[in-house]
Design a protein around this motif. Structure first.
Motif, PDB file in Angstrom:
ATOM      1  N   VAL A  97      60.772  68.983  58.898  1.00  0.00           N
ATOM      2  CA  VAL A  97      61.813  67.987  58.679  1.00  0.00           C
ATOM      3  C   VAL A  97      61.279  66.960  57.688  1.00  0.00           C
ATOM      4  O   VAL A  97      60.250  66.320  57.943  1.00  0.00           O
ATOM      5  CB  VAL A  97      62.222  67.281  59.996  1.00  0.00           C
ATOM      6  CG1 VAL A  97      63.293  66.239  59.731  1.00  0.00           C
ATOM      7  CG2 VAL A  97      62.697  68.289  61.032  1.00  0.00           C
ATOM      8  N   ASP A  98      61.949  66.828  56.554  1.00  0.00           N
ATOM      9  CA  ASP A  98      61.558  65.850  55.531  1.00  0.00           C
ATOM     10  C   ASP A  98      60.089  65.995  55.126  1.00  0.00           C
ATOM     11  O   ASP A  98      59.355  65.005  54.996  1.00  0.00           O
ATOM     12  CB  ASP A  98      61.821  64.416  56.018  1.00  0.00           C
ATOM     13  CG  ASP A  98      63.297  64.143  56.259  1.00  0.00           C
ATOM     14  OD1 ASP A  98      64.129  64.730  55.539  1.00  0.00           O
ATOM     15  OD2 ASP A  98      63.609  63.349  57.171  1.00  0.00           O
ATOM     16  N   GLY A  99      59.648  67.231  54.963  1.00  0.00           N
ATOM     17  CA  GLY A  99      58.290  67.474  54.500  1.00  0.00           C
ATOM     18  C   GLY A  99      57.225  67.349  55.560  1.00  0.00           C
ATOM     19  O   GLY A  99      56.019  67.388  55.249  1.00  0.00           O
ATOM     20  N   LYS A 100      57.631  67.213  56.826  1.00  0.00           N
ATOM     21  CA  LYS A 100      56.688  67.071  57.929  1.00  0.00           C
ATOM     22  C   LYS A 100      56.857  68.245  58.888  1.00  0.00           C
ATOM     23  O   LYS A 100      57.977  68.536  59.306  1.00  0.00           O
ATOM     24  CB  LYS A 100      56.928  65.768  58.695  1.00  0.00           C
ATOM     25  CG  LYS A 100      56.889  64.518  57.830  1.00  0.00           C
ATOM     26  CD  LYS A 100      57.407  63.316  58.616  1.00  0.00           C
ATOM     27  CE  LYS A 100      57.505  62.085  57.740  1.00  0.00           C
ATOM     28  NZ  LYS A 100      58.113  60.931  58.478  1.00  0.00           N
ATOM     29  N   TYR A 354      53.043  65.316  63.938  1.00  0.00           N
ATOM     30  CA  TYR A 354      53.396  66.135  62.780  1.00  0.00           C
ATOM     31  C   TYR A 354      52.255  66.117  61.769  1.00  0.00           C
ATOM     32  O   TYR A 354      51.323  65.301  61.852  1.00  0.00           O
ATOM     33  CB  TYR A 354      54.690  65.647  62.113  1.00  0.00           C
ATOM     34  CG  TYR A 354      54.629  64.260  61.512  1.00  0.00           C
ATOM     35  CD1 TYR A 354      54.062  64.028  60.262  1.00  0.00           C
ATOM     36  CD2 TYR A 354      55.159  63.157  62.194  1.00  0.00           C
ATOM     37  CE1 TYR A 354      54.019  62.764  59.708  1.00  0.00           C
ATOM     38  CE2 TYR A 354      55.124  61.886  61.660  1.00  0.00           C
ATOM     39  CZ  TYR A 354      54.548  61.689  60.407  1.00  0.00           C
ATOM     40  OH  TYR A 354      54.496  60.434  59.871  1.00  0.00           O
TER      41      TYR A 354
END
Length: 381
Positions: A97-100, A354
């Motif tokens: 999610v959003d690069g994590k 994360y």
């Protein structure tokens, strides 16, 4: 040329696969993830060995190439419990999610394990003979005091010229960490009815007095020039079985994070001197010394030069948490020790843990270059 297993082609996918093994410690169960990694590393070309230290508890040792002076890549695959707070993402079904990449163990430290094993596998897949080999030590039980490495301490066949541990460091090099000295204070008394406390001997009061004395005193050692002061934390307390009785037993767990200025024998003597008149007994739970490698060490200097060329321009630091390096470094012959991992230190053990996907990918590239430098004795310019 050897081929790389499909699962190891992408670090995000590989990390997600490892996170999917719910290897929570306590109670501890690394068997399935170790068996999975054993199969992959065998396919890559490593000689592997599973070493067990309890039911469904174990370590994985893997070797490739000359073992006179190998680089040791070591990481643990146990993870801490989830905690009481609800997660916004499924902890064992990782999702980006959003690069994590979210999931328990993404930061601490299955992401680092995935990245280092991919890098090692790529080096082997190139097919070029190595001047120095690779020793992989995947451990269980790290989160509860390096239990897995404890089971290896009688091994005389494990030696290395350098130790790299991909614990969370945001891909910034670390050359040391504090020690850990965990003790349990145990007080005894005499039980009685809660309405007649004068007929008993309250163990809880003794324990409270003991902890209060230690809290008010100055922990020995002063301020170390690298690590700062030795610290003490009261982690747990327990007394009594029911509210309407005088407790005849009580215990408290203290967590000291130590520096080289505070030898553990002296620390134990300091504790005893403050509580000896209270009928307090002491049990040592974890005894791990601090670890430090001088940044001027030849191998560390080469590593820092390589990181600089790769755009990682940070002075080497130290951390407060402990790693398996506390035991592995002396076991391997007191070789130079560096922590370098893609995880975020402040997210270790947190709800909604994360790891940034970008850091995972960066870690693979960094490890590839570092392995080439060490295993092929490549000149850095």
């Amino acid at each position: 040329m050897m081929s790389i297993p499909t699962m190891m082609n992408d670090v995000t996918d590989f990390t997600s696969k490892l996170v999917g093994f719910a290897s929570i410690n306590p109670p501890g169960d690394e068997l399935e993830i170790l068996q999975y990694l054993n199969g992959l590393l065998t396919e890559v070309g490593f000689e592997t060995e599973l070493v067990f230290f309890g039911e469904r508890r174990g370590n994985l040792i893997a070797r490739y190439g000359p073992q006179d002076d190998p680089i040791c890549l070591s990481g643990h695959v146990d993870v801490v419990p989830l905690g009481l707070k609800d997660w916004s993402q499924s902890p064992f079904e990782p999702k980006v999610v959003d690069g994590k990449l979210y999931g328990r163990g993404t930061t601490d430290m299955k992401g680092g394990v995935a990245a280092m094993l991919i890098a090692a596998s790529r080096l082997i897949a190139n097919g070029e003979a190595l001047k120095r080999g690779i020793l992989v030590v995947i451990t269980g039980g790290e989160e509860t005091g390096c239990d897995g490495v404890q089971a290896l301490m009688d091994r005389s066949d494990l030696k290395a010229g350098m130790l790299l541990i991909p614990e969370p460091s945001s891909n910034i090099p670390l050359v040391g960490h504090k020690g850990a000295f965990w003790i349990r204070l145990m007080a005894s008394g005499k039980t009685a009815h809660g309405s007649m406390p004068e007929q008993g001997d309250n163990a809880a009061y003794k324990l409270v007095d003991a902890v209060s004395r230690l809290k008010a005193a100055q922990v020995p050692g002063g301020v170390h020039k690298v690590f700062g002061p030795t610290t003490m934390n009261l982690g747990r307390m327990n007394a009594g079985l029911n509210i309407n009785s005088v407790p005849d037993q009580a215990w408290a767990d203290l967590d000291f994070r130590t520096t080289p200025n505070t030898p553990h024998e002296e620390l134990l003597h300091w504790v005893k001197s403050h509580v000896e008149d209270l009928d307090i007994s002491i049990e040592i739970i974890v005894d791990l010394n601090p670890v430090y490698t001088n940044p001027d060490d030849h191998q560390v200097t080469r590593l820092l030069q390589r990181l600089h060329l790769e755009g990682v321009d940070h002075d080497p630091g130290t951390v407060m948490f402990f790693t398996d390096g506390a035991l592995l470094k002396p076991l391997l012959g007191n070789c130079p020790f560096v922590v370098l991992g893609p995880g975020e230190p402040h997210l270790a053990h947190q709800t909604d843990e994360y790891c940034f996907v970008e850091r995972l990918e960066q870690a693979v590239e960094l490890y590839e270059q570092l392995l080439l430098d060490y295993c092929q004795d490549r000149q850095i310019s």
